[in-house]
Design a protein around this motif. Structure first.
Motif, PDB file in Angstrom:
ATOM      1  N   ASN A 174      22.530   4.044   6.069  1.00 22.31           N
ATOM      2  CA  ASN A 174      22.810   4.669   4.768  1.00 22.31           C
ATOM      3  C   ASN A 174      23.256   6.112   4.941  1.00 22.31           C
ATOM      4  OD1 ASN A 174      22.244   2.457   3.208  1.00 22.31           O
ATOM      5  ND2 ASN A 174      20.116   3.016   2.834  1.00 22.31           N
ATOM      6  N   ALA A 175      22.609   6.821   5.898  1.00 20.61           N
ATOM      7  CA  ALA A 175      22.940   8.230   6.119  1.00 20.61           C
ATOM      8  C   ALA A 175      24.398   8.360   6.559  1.00 20.61           C
ATOM      9  CB  ALA A 175      22.011   8.837   7.163  1.00 20.61           C
ATOM     10  N   ALA A 176      24.842   7.472   7.433  1.00 17.04           N
ATOM     11  CA  ALA A 176      26.228   7.522   7.892  1.00 17.04           C
ATOM     12  C   ALA A 176      27.186   7.313   6.721  1.00 17.04           C
ATOM     13  CB  ALA A 176      26.468   6.470   8.966  1.00 17.04           C
ATOM     14  N   ARG A 177      26.853   6.337   5.878  1.00 18.57           N
ATOM     15  CA  ARG A 177      27.682   6.074   4.699  1.00 18.57           C
ATOM     16  C   ARG A 177      27.670   7.289   3.776  1.00 18.57           C
ATOM     17  NH1 ARG A 177      31.036   2.578   3.934  1.00 18.57           N
ATOM     18  NH2 ARG A 177      30.324   1.514   2.057  1.00 18.57           N
ATOM     19  N   ASP A 178      26.470   7.835   3.607  1.00 21.24           N
ATOM     20  CA  ASP A 178      26.275   8.987   2.720  1.00 21.24           C
ATOM     21  C   ASP A 178      27.109  10.176   3.181  1.00 21.24           C
ATOM     22  OD1 ASP A 178      24.372  10.041   0.522  1.00 21.24           O
ATOM     23  OD2 ASP A 178      24.266  11.570   2.085  1.00 21.24           O
ATOM     24  N   LEU A 179      27.274  10.307   4.514  1.00 22.43           N
ATOM     25  CA  LEU A 179      28.010  11.445   5.064  1.00 22.43           C
ATOM     26  C   LEU A 179      29.509  11.180   5.116  1.00 22.43           C
ATOM     27  CD1 LEU A 179      25.438  12.310   7.821  1.00 22.43           C
ATOM     28  CD2 LEU A 179      26.014  13.750   5.872  1.00 22.43           C
ATOM     29  N   GLY A 180      29.936  10.073   4.518  1.00 21.66           N
ATOM     30  CA  GLY A 180      31.365   9.856   4.358  1.00 21.66           C
ATOM     31  C   GLY A 180      31.981   8.789   5.243  1.00 21.66           C
ATOM     32  N   ALA A 181      31.173   8.155   6.113  1.00 19.57           N
ATOM     33  CA  ALA A 181      31.738   7.155   7.013  1.00 19.57           C
ATOM     34  C   ALA A 181      31.966   5.844   6.261  1.00 19.57           C
ATOM     35  CB  ALA A 181      30.807   6.922   8.193  1.00 19.57           C
ATOM     36  N   ASN A 182      33.134   5.222   6.486  1.00 22.80           N
ATOM     37  CA  ASN A 182      33.347   3.899   5.897  1.00 22.80           C
ATOM     38  C   ASN A 182      32.688   2.855   6.802  1.00 22.80           C
ATOM     39  OD1 ASN A 182      35.096   3.378   8.063  1.00 22.80           O
ATOM     40  ND2 ASN A 182      36.895   4.057   6.913  1.00 22.80           N
TER      41      ASN A 182
ATOM     42  N   PHE B  54      23.675   3.547  -3.035  1.00 27.62           N
ATOM     43  CA  PHE B  54      23.144   2.464  -2.208  1.00 27.62           C
ATOM     44  C   PHE B  54      22.722   1.257  -3.046  1.00 27.62           C
ATOM     45  CE2 PHE B  54      21.650   6.314   0.288  1.00 27.62           C
ATOM     46  CZ  PHE B  54      22.821   6.353   1.033  1.00 27.62           C
ATOM     47  N   PRO B  74      29.076   4.855  -1.388  1.00 26.73           N
ATOM     48  CA  PRO B  74      28.411   6.128  -1.082  1.00 26.73           C
ATOM     49  C   PRO B  74      29.315   7.126  -0.365  1.00 26.73           C
ATOM     50  CG  PRO B  74      27.174   4.267  -0.165  1.00 26.73           C
ATOM     51  CD  PRO B  74      28.327   3.695  -0.897  1.00 26.73           C
ATOM     52  N   ASN B  75      30.211   6.635   0.527  1.00 24.43           N
ATOM     53  CA  ASN B  75      31.027   7.556   1.317  1.00 24.43           C
ATOM     54  C   ASN B  75      32.090   8.262   0.488  1.00 24.43           C
ATOM     55  OD1 ASN B  75      31.933   4.834   1.262  1.00 24.43           O
ATOM     56  ND2 ASN B  75      33.506   5.295   2.757  1.00 24.43           N
ATOM     57  N   ASN B  80      25.152  14.311  -1.213  1.00 23.58           N
ATOM     58  CA  ASN B  80      24.566  13.951   0.067  1.00 23.58           C
ATOM     59  C   ASN B  80      23.057  13.832  -0.072  1.00 23.58           C
ATOM     60  OD1 ASN B  80      27.189  15.708   1.323  1.00 23.58           O
ATOM     61  ND2 ASN B  80      26.692  13.729   2.204  1.00 23.58           N
ATOM     62  N   PHE B  83      16.969  12.064   3.651  1.00 24.29           N
ATOM     63  CA  PHE B  83      16.132  10.875   3.543  1.00 24.29           C
ATOM     64  C   PHE B  83      14.674  11.179   3.852  1.00 24.29           C
ATOM     65  CE2 PHE B  83      20.379   9.304   4.127  1.00 24.29           C
ATOM     66  CZ  PHE B  83      20.436   8.206   3.284  1.00 24.29           C
ATOM     67  N   PHE B  89      20.505  10.700  13.571  1.00 24.80           N
ATOM     68  CA  PHE B  89      21.137   9.827  14.561  1.00 24.80           C
ATOM     69  C   PHE B  89      20.527  10.151  15.923  1.00 24.80           C
ATOM     70  CE2 PHE B  89      24.643  10.629  11.398  1.00 24.80           C
ATOM     71  CZ  PHE B  89      24.419   9.453  10.702  1.00 24.80           C
ATOM     72  N   PHE B 100      28.508  15.372  12.013  1.00 26.00           N
ATOM     73  CA  PHE B 100      28.933  13.989  11.738  1.00 26.00           C
ATOM     74  C   PHE B 100      29.882  13.876  10.540  1.00 26.00           C
ATOM     75  CE2 PHE B 100      28.605   9.713  10.066  1.00 26.00           C
ATOM     76  CZ  PHE B 100      28.679   8.940  11.202  1.00 26.00           C
ATOM     77  N   GLY B 101      29.433  14.396   9.408  1.00 26.02           N
ATOM     78  CA  GLY B 101      30.240  14.263   8.190  1.00 26.02           C
ATOM     79  C   GLY B 101      31.564  15.003   8.283  1.00 26.02           C
ATOM     80  N   ILE B 104      34.038  13.085  10.453  1.00 23.67           N
ATOM     81  CA  ILE B 104      34.593  11.966   9.692  1.00 23.67           C
ATOM     82  C   ILE B 104      35.740  12.476   8.811  1.00 23.67           C
ATOM     83  CG2 ILE B 104      34.098  10.345   7.806  1.00 23.67           C
ATOM     84  CD1 ILE B 104      32.761   9.310  10.211  1.00 23.67           C
ATOM     85  N   ARG B 148      22.474  18.769   8.058  1.00 26.66           N
ATOM     86  CA  ARG B 148      23.482  17.715   8.165  1.00 26.66           C
ATOM     87  C   ARG B 148      24.071  17.386   6.804  1.00 26.66           C
ATOM     88  NH1 ARG B 148      21.686  11.775  10.139  1.00 26.66           N
ATOM     89  NH2 ARG B 148      20.676  11.855   8.111  1.00 26.66           N
TER      90      ARG B 148
END
Lengths: 282, 357
Positions: A174-182, B54, B74-75, B80, B83, B89, B100-101, B104, B148
């Protein structure tokens, strides 16, 4: 405290006896036979025998087919595991059972089953002739052996990958998605790297039994295609040349050790690298 | 009034037939620190997950700055999340986590480097770039998770019980840190917690939820001083919660004893709930109060003492800096202003008061 330690020391004893009787002593015997001739004199001839064309060819073919089988196992297992983890999430554990349980059926039984499916007069060819087509040569091919390896050793790839994928925290994804990753980026940058330890142990657990097998190759290769496992088996069971059989076994053992060492290093490597980086920083 | 940023428009959500959110309607303004407060299972985390994307609501829509984002993944959202369990990660170091963000979004290397330095400074982790996140303490991991999230310059930061796993001292420090960060970043914070103290300390607005409903919404002072129902009164802070009779305007009775109050408009001789905060229960010498009782318990709490007083079989809790000995006979006096009158719950949903603690 020392008392509990003494007791827990005893708990390991049964396995120590087991390992001594059935692993260490036989292994030492293999080393002894492999390094001596029939008169008991020390020699390296049994090991050098791997260079003989017939033996070298069998080893190379075994390496090639087991690498191929490992690759196919990986390509089948990874998507399957992703599907299973997803299904588990929606509490569909019956589906998981349905897919996993057949994998634990008896190994020989399943190989025999493939034999009767692929045979000249087997199910596939009977069907092909019935609809007026030419029968195919399926059994006794390299393809049949790879198929047998994949079919038999797939569970050893599925389980470790399934375990790591299941262990990945949903919130990390979820965090990866949240940070913009598809979806694709999430898989490539987060899910796959986190699942690498499972992939590495899966590869080891498939590659080693596939490399050493002689049952799959004799049942589906019809005794015409010899892998290094078959050569060794024949030296022991047909030619009764225990010295040569042991010598070739030691060569095979070397490949297994290399595989294990490589997988352990690559599993620890990343972790170690990160720790060293942080140590240097601190 | 500030600009409206988010509108949760009549949202309902259920899982396997169990209703988690029931017609929830909530407006959040720009640059506001909103805390969604409630016991576990009240629907607060689901609300946050719907905001983050989500989860999709069964009914209703999410409006973000005038646009319907109900079905936006969400992306693609300008918010943001931090959690509950940090969700860092573990295969990356601190700097890689923070970057990370930005990677991307294909930002330039120098931009990313600047942002990492800025974020590490903001959360007080300068020099931690190359550390493995696995070797950090809980508080440090929490700071990385915040860094992050904020480097992406979200318009809203969602925080899901972010301090839940930290020890008390660290939690209090982080509360002040979060307020400081919020002021520095001037963005909207939506904070989910079950800790009423946290909510009172940090928020501009508190939304008290229970069983999928908003029980009350207001400033911390309003929520604490004027709870609208027994659930809110009981959930926020310690309180004496008594059944009473609203005799007439500015007059109630508790167990038949009349007390003056300032509330009006609850009818005549109507059963109501009465809340009196323990710090508002004054213990006075016999003959000077409204009702008499015997001290049954005395506990030292640090800044004050807590005393239990038995009044004809009903226990009153009083907090004071002056202790009274156990067994002492005292009178109780309450300033009319400190008696809070509430309607009895009309539905069972509001009733779930005493079962939660």
């Amino acid at each position: 405290m020392t008392k509990t330690r003494r007791i827990s020391g005893f708990l390991g004893l049964p396995f120590v006896f087991w390992a001594a009787a059935f692993i260490i002593i036989p292994l030492l015997m293999v080393v002894w036979y492999g390094l001596t001739d029939e008169n008991g004199a020390l020699t390296f001839a049994n090991i050098a025998a791997i260079a003989q064309p017939a033996h070298a060819k069998a080893l190379l073919l075994a390496l090639l087919l087991s690498l191929l089988a490992t690759a196919v196992c990986f390509l089948l297992a990874y998507p399957l595991c992703m599907f299973l983890v997803e299904a588990q999430k929606t509490s569909n554990s019956f589906l998981t059972m349905l897919l996993i349980v057949p994998m634990w059926m008896n190994f020989l039984l399943r190989t025999y089953a493939w034999q009767s499916i692929l045979e000249k007069t087997g199910i596939i060819n009977t069907f092909l002739t019935a609809i007026g087509l030419q029968p195919l040569r399926l059994i006794n091919t390299n393809g049949a052996i790879v198929l047998g390896m994949v079919y038999n050793f797939l569970p050893f790839m599925v389980l470790p990958i399934y375990n790591v994928l299941e262990d990945i925290d949903k919130n990390v994804i979820n965090a990866a998605r949240d940070l913009g990753a598809n979806g694709r980026q999430t898989f490539l940058k987060v899910i796959f790297p986190l699942s690498l330890p499972g992939v590495i142990s899966g590869i080891t657990m498939v590659f080693i039994p596939a490399l050493t097998t002689f049952v799959v190759s004799s049942l589906l290769g019809g005794g015409k295609i010899l892998l290094i496992g078959n050569v060794i088996e024949q030296e022991f069971m047909v030619a009764y040349d225990w010295n040569l059989g042991s010598g070739l076994s030691l060569v095979l053992l070397l490949f297994i050790i290399i595989n294990v060492v490589v997988s352990v290093i690559s599993e620890r490597g990343e972790e170690e690298l990160r720790r060293r980086k942080s140590d240097a920083e601190a | 009034m500030k600009n409206e940023l988010i509108h949760l428009n009549h949202i309902s959500k259920s899982y396997n037939g169990k209703v988690v959110l029931d017609d929830l309607d909530l407006i959040i303004h720009e640059n506001e620190f909103v805390t969604i407060l409630g016991p576990s299972g009240c629907g607060k985390t689901t609300t946050l997950r719907i905001l983050a994307g989500f989860e999709t609501p069964d009914i209703g829509s999410v409006i973000f700055s005038g646009k319907d984002i109900t079905n936006l993944p969400p992306n693609k959202r300008q918010l943001n999340t931090v959690f509950q369990n940090y969700a860092l990660f573990t295969h990356m170091n601190v700097a890689e986590n923070i970057a990370f963000g930005l990677k991307i979004k294909k930002q330039s290397r120098s931009y990313i480097e600047d942002k990492i330095q800025y974020a590490l400074k903001l959360v007080g982790l300068e020099g931690f770039e190359k550390r493995s996140v696995n070797n950090l303490s809980g508080g440090q991991q929490q700071r990385v998770a915040i860094a992050r999230a904020i480097v992406n310059e979200p318009r809203v930061l969602l925080l899901d019980e972010p301090l839940g796993a930290l020890d008390l001292k660290l939690r209090q420090d982080m509360q002040y840190e979060l307020i400081r960060m919020k002021n520095e970043l001037s963005i909207t914070f939506i904070y989910v917690t079950h800790d009423q103290q946290e909510a009172l300390t940090m928020s501009d607005t508190i939304v008290v939820m229970n069983q999928g409903y908003i029980q009350q919404m207001g400033t911390p002072e309003e929520i604490y001083n004027e709870p609208e129902n027994a659930f809110v009164a009981d959930f926020i802070g310690d309180s004496n919660l008594f059944p009473g009779i609203f005799v007439r305007d500015e007059m109630i009775t508790i167990d038949g004893v009349p007390f003056a109050c300032v509330d009006t408009g609850f009818g005549t001789n109507k059963p109501v709930d009465i809340v009196i905060r323990p710090e508002d229960v004054d213990l006075v010498p016999c003959g000077q109060g409204t009702v008499s009782g015997v001290v049954t318990d005395l506990i030292f709490k640090g800044v004050h003492y807590e005393m239990c007083v038995d009044v004809n079989g009903r226990e009153w809790v009083s907090q004071s800096t002056m202790p009274c000995a156990v067994g002492e006979e005292v009178d109780i006096s309450v300033h009319p202003f400190n008696i809070q009158v509430m309607n009895k719950p009309e539905s069972e949903d509001e009733e779930a008061v005493k079962t939660d603690d």
